[in-house]
Write an enzyme that holds these catalytic residues in place. Structure first.
Site, PDB file in Angstrom:
ATOM      1  N   LYS A 196       0.865  -1.289  -0.131  1.00  0.00           N
ATOM      2  CA  LYS A 196       0.043  -0.116  -0.044  1.00  0.00           C
ATOM      3  C   LYS A 196       0.935   1.299   0.033  1.00  0.00           C
ATOM      4  CE  LYS A 196      -3.993  -2.100   1.673  1.00  0.00           C
ATOM      5  NZ  LYS A 196      -3.810  -3.576   1.727  1.00  0.00           N
TER       6      LYS A 196
HETATM    7  C1  LIG Z   1      -4.256  -4.563   1.054  1.00  0.00           C
HETATM    8  C2  LIG Z   1      -3.606  -5.735   0.883  1.00  0.00           C
HETATM    9  C3  LIG Z   1      -3.859  -6.865   0.003  1.00  0.00           C
HETATM   10  C4  LIG Z   1      -5.200  -6.822  -1.041  1.00  0.00           C
HETATM   11  O1  LIG Z   1      -5.145  -5.774  -1.964  1.00  0.00           O
HETATM   12  P1  LIG Z   1      -6.488  -5.158  -2.701  1.00  0.00           P
HETATM   13  O2  LIG Z   1      -5.768  -4.091  -3.589  1.00  0.00           O
HETATM   14  O3  LIG Z   1      -7.339  -4.753  -1.611  1.00  0.00           O
HETATM   15  O4  LIG Z   1      -6.960  -6.230  -3.337  1.00  0.00           O
HETATM   16  C5  LIG Z   1      -3.178  -8.019  -0.137  1.00  0.00           C
HETATM   17  N1  LIG Z   1      -2.213  -7.990   0.486  1.00  0.00           N
HETATM   18  C6  LIG Z   1      -1.629  -7.050   1.401  1.00  0.00           C
HETATM   19  C7  LIG Z   1      -0.309  -7.358   2.188  1.00  0.00           C
HETATM   20  C8  LIG Z   1      -2.335  -5.784   1.727  1.00  0.00           C
HETATM   21  O5  LIG Z   1      -2.249  -5.002   2.375  1.00  0.00           O
END
Ligand SMILES: *Cc1c(COP(=O)(O)O)cnc(C)c1O
Length: 474
Positions: free
Chosen positions: A117
Site C-alpha cells: 500500500k
Molecule cells: C491490502 C492488501 C492486499 C489486498 O489488496 P487489494 O488492493 O485490496 O486487492 C493484499 N495483501 C496485502 C499485504 C495488503 O495489505
C-alpha cells in the site's frame, strides 16, 4: 483527461478534484473517460529508468496537464526517496526475481510500512498536499483500518502541512506489530483512536460522522480513491519490463486480492497496451472474486472469514465496479447491476445480458487458497531460499496450481504484497522459526510500548467523542 462515474451520473471532473473526492455523487466510482494507449517503444524506453521516472512516465498520462511535469517529477522523487525504501538494493524498489521454473516474485513491500500500500499512498500524499497548497486549503482525513492501510496512510501523510489524519482501528484483532507501527507514527498531524468493536464498527463511525454537516467535507484515502489506482500502474510496467525477457512477449501476473485495487491496476496496464496475457486473482477463504470470475455470479459473503492473510478478509470487492463499463459496454446497465447488488447482495451476468465468462474474456482468471495451502507455499518458497508472507503465499499457491496444469513457459509473476516480518506467527507455524527482522524493525514493539501511541479508546457509536477528537486536528 476527465473522469466520470461508473454509474454515468454527474459532470466530468479533472484529476485534482478526483483525488480530493471519494465516491462520485451518484454512488459510483470515478474512472477516466478514455484510457490512454502506449506502444512497445514506450516500454523499451522504460528499461533504464529509475522507478520514480517510470512512475512519472505512466502517472502523468492520468494527471495530465493539471500538474506541471517538472512538479510531478519532484513529487515522485519525494514519494519514492531512498530513505523511505531502505531495504531496496541498487535502487530497484520493485525488483522481480525468479523463485523456481515459471514462478517469479515482484517485491512491492520495500516501503516504509512493509506492505504494497506504500507504493500508492506515498505519491497520493504528495499529490494531495500539493493540490491543497495550490488552492490554499487544508484537508482533514478520517479513516478506518484493520491492518496495513492505517500505518501506510500515516507514513504517507506524516508531517504534510496541509493534511491531517485521524485513524480508527479495532481495539482487538490487529497484530501487535501493526499496532506498534501505528503508535510510532502518532503525533503532529496524525492521531490514532481505538474503538471497542470490530473493523465494521470503525467504518460505520466514519460513515456516520461524514453524514453530519460539520464533517461532510472530511477526506478519504481508502482504496476507492482513483489516485491510489493510478499510482499502482507503474509497478506493472516496471514488473513487465523486468520479467518479459523480450519486450513484446506476454507474461501473467498473479495478485493476492481483497478489495480488487491492486489487480485492477494490472488490468488497466493491460488495457493500455502492456503485453499482459492474464491477471490471475488469488483469493483466500474469502473468495467472492474467485467465484465471480469462474461462475459469473457476484455474491457478497455474509461475514468475512478471519484468516491468516487478514488484509484480504473482505465480503465484497469495491474496485470491481470499475471494470463494469468494459463488461456491459454502457453505464446504464452497470448502474442497474450495482443497484441490484447494493440492495440484494447478489447479481449475475446472465441477468444483465452478459456471458458468464465475461471476466475471463477481459483477461482475468482466478484461484483460491486455504490456511494449509499458505503454510505449504511458505515452505515451498523457503526451499528455494525465499521467505514469503501469507498474502504472497496466497498468490504463490494459485501460481503453482496454474503451473501444474499448463504446459507452457510464460512467466507467472506473483505480487509480494507484504514482508514476512508483519506476520511472524504464521511464518513460525510454517517454518518452525522466524527469519531475522530487517534492522529498522528489530525493537519495534518495545519502542512503541514506551510512547502514547493511541490517543483514546472510544465506544463504538460514540460519535460525540469522535467529533471532539477530529476537531482537535486542523
Ligand atoms: C491490502 C492488501 C492486499 C489486498 O489488496 P487489494 O488492493 O485490496 O486487492 C493484499 N495483501 C496485502 C499485504 C495488503 O495489505
Amino acid at each position: 483527461m476527465k473522469y466520470v462515474s461508473t454509474r454515468g451520473g454527474g459532470e466530468p471532473i479533472g484529476y485534482k478534484d478526483v483525488i480530493l473526492q471519494g465516491l462520485a455523487p451518484d454512488g459510483g466510482l470515478y474512472v477516466p473517460e478514455n484510457y490512454p494507449k502506449i506502444d512497445l517503444e514506450f516500454l523499451k524506453n522504460l528499461k533504464d529508468k529509475t522507478y520514480a521516472e517510470i512512475f512519472v512516465a505512466v502517472n502523468s498520462l492520468f494527471v495530465d496537464e493539471e500538474i506541471e511535469l517538472e512538479t510531478q517529477k519532484q513529487l515522485a522523487e519525494a514519494a519514492y526517496m531512498p530513505e523511505k525504501f531502505m531495504d531496496a538494493k541498487n535502487g530497484n524498489i520493485t525488483p522481480v526475481s525468479e523463485v523456481n521454473g515459471r514462478i517469479y516474485l515482484q517485491q512491492l513491500s520495500l516501503g516504509p510500512t512493509a506492505a504494497f500500500k506504500d507504493m500508492a499512498m506515498q505519491p497520493l500524499g504528495q499529490h494531495l498536499n500539493y493540490v491543497l497548497e495550490e488552492r490554499d486549503e487544508t484537508l482533514r482525513i478520517l479513516g478506518a483500518t484493520s491492518g496495513d492501510t492505517g500505518s501506510s496512510a500515516e507514513a504517507a501523510m506524516k508531517g504534510l502541512p496541509r493534511v491531517s489524519l485521524t485513524m480508527l482501528s479495532p481495539a482487538e484483532g490487529m497484530s501487535a506489530f501493526q499496532k506498534a507501527q501505528m503508535s510510532m507514527l502518532s503525533g503532529g498531524n496524525i492521531q490514532n483512536l481505538s474503538v471497542t468493536g470490530h473493523f465494521d464498527d470503525c467504518q460505520d463511525m466514519v460513515k456516520a460522522l461524514k453524514r453530519t454537516p460539520e464533517f461532510a467535507d472530511l477526506g478519504a484515502v481508502n482504496s476507492i480513491n482513483w489516485g491510489r489506482v493510478a499510482a499502482q500502474l507503474a509497478y506493472y510496467f516496471s514488473g513487465y519490463v523486468q520479467a518479459c525477457g523480450e519486450i513484446g512477449k506476454e507474461i501473467d501476473f498473479v495478485v493476492p486480492s481483497g478489495n480488487f485495487g491492486n489487480v485492477l491496476a494490472g488490468y488497466i496496464a493491460k488495457k493500455m497496451g502492456v503485453p499482459i496475457r492474464r491477471l490471475i486473482v488469488a483469493s483466500n477463504e474469502n473468495d467472492v472474486m474467485h467465484r465471480l470470475i469462474q461462475t459469473g455470479v457476484y455474491e457478497q459473503q455474509g461475514g468475512a472469514h478471519v484468516t491468516t492473510s487478514p488484509s484480504m478478509d473482505i465480503t465484497k470487492a469495491s474496485n470491481y465496479e470499475r471494470v463494469l463499463p468494459d463488461i456491459f459496454g454502457n453505464k446504464e446497465t452497470a448502474k442497474k447491476y450495482m443497484e441490484q447488488f447494493d440492495s440484494t447482495g447478489r447479481v449475475s451476468f446472465e441477468d444483465f445480458g452478459a456471458g458468464i465468462d465475461s471476466m475471463k474474456r477481459l483477461g482475468f482468471d482466478s484461484g483460491a487458497s486455504t490456511h494449509a495451502d499458505r503454510l505449504e507455499s511458505i515452505r515451498w518458497a523457503n526451499e528455494y531460499g525465499v521467505v514469503i508472507d501469507p498474502h504472497t503465499a496466497d498468490a504463490v499457491t494459485v501460481a503453482r496450481q496454474f503451473a501444474e496444469h499448463e504446459a507452457d513457459d510464460t512467466p507467472l509473476v506473483c505480487m509480494a504484497t507484504a514482508l514476512p516480518v508483519k506476520f511472524e506467527d504464521t511464518i513460525a507455524e510454517a517454518l518452525g522459526s522466524i527469519p531475522a527482522r530487517p534492522k529498522r524493525y528489530e525493537n519495534l514493539e518495545v519502542e512503541a510500548s514506551e510512547i502514547v501511541g493511541f490517543a483514546a479508546t472510544l465506544k463504538a457509536d460514540d460519535l460525540e467523542t469522535l467529533a471532539e477528537w477530529v476537531r482537535k486536528l486542523n
